[in-house]
Every structure is written in C-alpha cells, then in structure tokens.
Motif scaffolding. Structure first.
Motif, PDB file in Angstrom:
ATOM      1  N   ALA A   1       0.852  -1.217   0.052  1.00  0.00           N
ATOM      2  CA  ALA A   1      -0.168   0.037  -0.029  1.00  0.00           C
ATOM      3  C   ALA A   1       0.717   1.449  -0.078  1.00  0.00           C
ATOM      4  CB  ALA A   1      -0.943   0.238   1.235  1.00  0.00           C
ATOM      5  N   ARG A   2       1.724   1.277   0.708  1.00  0.00           N
ATOM      6  CA  ARG A   2       2.740   2.347   0.898  1.00  0.00           C
ATOM      7  C   ARG A   2       3.511   2.435  -0.539  1.00  0.00           C
ATOM      8  NH1 ARG A   2       3.938   0.820   6.258  1.00  0.00           N
ATOM      9  NH2 ARG A   2       5.646  -0.760   5.600  1.00  0.00           N
TER      10      ARG A   2
ATOM     11  N   VAL B   1     -10.406  -2.146  -4.946  1.00  0.00           N
ATOM     12  CA  VAL B   1      -9.551  -3.120  -4.819  1.00  0.00           C
ATOM     13  C   VAL B   1     -10.160  -4.566  -4.915  1.00  0.00           C
ATOM     14  CG1 VAL B   1      -7.705  -4.361  -3.304  1.00  0.00           C
ATOM     15  CG2 VAL B   1      -7.931  -1.419  -3.237  1.00  0.00           C
ATOM     16  N   LEU B   2      -9.552  -5.170  -5.820  1.00  0.00           N
ATOM     17  CA  LEU B   2     -10.147  -6.572  -5.964  1.00  0.00           C
ATOM     18  C   LEU B   2      -8.922  -7.724  -5.558  1.00  0.00           C
ATOM     19  CD1 LEU B   2     -11.937  -6.630  -9.154  1.00  0.00           C
ATOM     20  CD2 LEU B   2     -13.063  -6.444  -7.068  1.00  0.00           C
TER      21      LEU B   2
ATOM     22  N   ALA C   1      -7.002  -6.139   1.851  1.00  0.00           N
ATOM     23  CA  ALA C   1      -7.563  -5.436   2.883  1.00  0.00           C
ATOM     24  C   ALA C   1      -6.656  -4.043   3.417  1.00  0.00           C
ATOM     25  CB  ALA C   1      -7.864  -6.197   4.046  1.00  0.00           C
ATOM     26  N   GLU C   2      -5.300  -4.250   3.507  1.00  0.00           N
ATOM     27  CA  GLU C   2      -4.490  -3.203   3.756  1.00  0.00           C
ATOM     28  C   GLU C   2      -4.398  -2.318   2.702  1.00  0.00           C
ATOM     29  OE1 GLU C   2      -3.324  -2.814   6.681  1.00  0.00           O
ATOM     30  OE2 GLU C   2      -3.857  -4.853   7.417  1.00  0.00           O
ATOM     31  N   VAL C   3      -4.241  -2.688   1.522  1.00  0.00           N
ATOM     32  CA  VAL C   3      -4.201  -1.791   0.330  1.00  0.00           C
ATOM     33  C   VAL C   3      -5.352  -1.145   0.092  1.00  0.00           C
ATOM     34  CG1 VAL C   3      -4.176  -1.583  -2.127  1.00  0.00           C
ATOM     35  CG2 VAL C   3      -2.730  -3.346  -0.974  1.00  0.00           C
ATOM     36  N   ALA C   4      -6.521  -1.517   0.573  1.00  0.00           N
ATOM     37  CA  ALA C   4      -7.842  -0.878   0.457  1.00  0.00           C
ATOM     38  C   ALA C   4      -8.111   0.111   1.460  1.00  0.00           C
ATOM     39  CB  ALA C   4      -9.180  -2.051   0.223  1.00  0.00           C
ATOM     40  N   ARG C   5      -7.562  -0.030   2.415  1.00  0.00           N
ATOM     41  CA  ARG C   5      -7.524   0.694   3.781  1.00  0.00           C
ATOM     42  C   ARG C   5      -6.792   1.938   3.426  1.00  0.00           C
ATOM     43  NH1 ARG C   5      -6.367  -2.442   7.329  1.00  0.00           N
ATOM     44  NH2 ARG C   5      -8.614  -3.041   7.958  1.00  0.00           N
TER      45      ARG C   5
ATOM     46  N   LEU D   1      -5.889   3.404   0.451  1.00  0.00           N
ATOM     47  CA  LEU D   1      -6.316   3.839  -0.629  1.00  0.00           C
ATOM     48  C   LEU D   1      -7.951   4.394  -0.465  1.00  0.00           C
ATOM     49  CD1 LEU D   1      -5.317   1.596  -3.729  1.00  0.00           C
ATOM     50  CD2 LEU D   1      -4.210   3.678  -2.812  1.00  0.00           C
ATOM     51  N   ASP D   2      -8.548   4.178   0.928  1.00  0.00           N
ATOM     52  CA  ASP D   2      -9.653   4.317   1.193  1.00  0.00           C
ATOM     53  C   ASP D   2     -10.646   3.858   0.084  1.00  0.00           C
ATOM     54  OD1 ASP D   2     -11.726   5.390   2.627  1.00  0.00           O
ATOM     55  OD2 ASP D   2     -11.721   7.471   1.676  1.00  0.00           O
TER      56      ASP D   2
END
Length: 220
Positions: free
Chosen positions: A14-15, A31-32, A43-47, A49-50
């Motif tokens: 995500a970073r 995010v899929l 889940a961390e990526v979606a969080r 990126l909101d």
C-alpha cells in the motif's frame, strides 16, 4: 525481501502504491483480491487507498496428478485459459482436463456465493482497478483474472503483489497497465518461502475482511 505475514506485506504494498500514484492518489479506485491468500494483503491496500474491497474468484487448473502445478485457470464465466505450451509438452489437450475444469468451476461458484452472499460483482467500468494477490508463481491465475477484468473496461488496471517469480512478473506486464511487485527473487521457488507466517486463510477470515471495506448496496 521477506515478509512477516500477509498483512505486513499488504501495508508495504500500500505504501508503494501511494508513493507511486500521481499526487498520492488513484482516481476512483476499487481493490479486488484473489482469494483466499490475497485478501489479507488487499485489505491493507484498500484501507490505505480508502477504497472498496471485493474478491475476484479465480480457480487454478492443475496438472493431472500434480494439482499444485498450474496449467490453466478460470475466472467468472469465462472459458478456461490454458498454458498451451505446457499442454503440448505434456501431451494433453483441453478435453483431457474437462472434468478438472468442471470441478473447479463448481468450486468457483461456491466461493463467490459464500464471499459475496448473493451480491453481484462490482462494476469496474471506468474505475482504477487494483488486483492483489499474496504472490506470483506461474502467474496463470493472475493472467486469467486480468483478462477477465480487461473485458469489463476499467479505466486503469494495476496488478499489485508483494513477491513474484521474475519471469511471471515480466509476462504479466503485457496484461496490465501497471505491475507493482516489491520483490522478485531470482531463487523464487514458491510464494510461501517469502513469508515467515504463511498460514492458510479460511473462508471465515475472507468474509470478515471483506465486511470491513464493503460499500453499502448500490454504491459501487
């Protein structure tokens, strides 16, 4: 590069996505995840990126007698996608794998129903789609997923994984607009070798994680 577990790998991924996005943001992201292992990462990526989170269920078609070795994959209602070079080398054709395809398609339907609870798949047209898995070995399932998504006309299609075999990453650059892979070890071996904790993800964990980022009905 090794990762303590999938959630930590997701935070690192995500970073990097945020750092490399123009202005630190992606337009209209969704995010899929490729379940099950890709879901904790996604889940961390979606969080970060909101963004809403959902799954794209893809099933691997294994070599007869060696189900862990992918020779093809199915995504959604699409016809199976096979590695035809490997099929030829093994002296196989699609008819030889018909029973395997039918079994995996039934499992695909079961998982999609359980994970979504009857809700339709998200409409990704004109959106930035970030497809996430916990790693790439052969890349056959990711290729089937990317081709499935491309036909749904996203504005931009990004494949994001913490670790992958260099040859698989290179091949998938032809399928996505961008491929982000944090680590491409030349001695790749298998995805699980690059995690300290690579415990199997359960259906219950998948559903719980999806519920944390699932938008209200009608808001995709």
């Amino acid at each position: 590069m090794r990762f303590p577990h999938r959630r930590a790998a997701g935070r690192d991924l995500a970073r990097r996505l945020v750092e490399t996005a123009p202005g630190g943001a992606l337009p209209r992201p969704v995010v899929l995840a490729l379940p099950r292992g890709g879901v904790p990462v996604a889940a961390e990526v979606a969080r970060a990126l909101d963004a809403p989170l959902d799954v794209l269920v893809v099933r691997k078609i294994g070599v007869p007698g060696r189900p862990e070795a992918g020779i093809g994959a199915i995504a959604g209602d699409d016809p199976p996608l096979f590695d035809r070079r490997t099929l030829g080398r093994l002296g196989l054709d699609e008819a030889d794998l018909a029973a395997d395809v039918a079994r995996e398609r039934a499992e695909l339907g079961r998982r999609a129903l359980r994970y979504r609870g009857g809700r339709p798949a998200p409409d990704v047209r004109d959106r930035t789609v970030v497809l996430v898995d916990d790693g790439l070995a052969t890349g056959v399932t990711a290729r089937a997923a990317l081709r499935h998504l491309r036909r749904r006309e996203p504005a931009r299609l990004i494949l994001a994984v913490p670790v992958g075999a260099p040859e698989a990453v290179a091949a998938l650059r032809r399928e996505a607009d961008d491929v982000l892979c944090l680590s491409q070890p030349p001695d790749f071996g298998a995805v699980g070798l690059w995690y300290d904790d690579f415990a199997q993800v359960t259906d219950e964990e998948v559903i719980a994680l999806l519920d944390t980022r699932r938008p209200p009905a009608g808001e995709w």
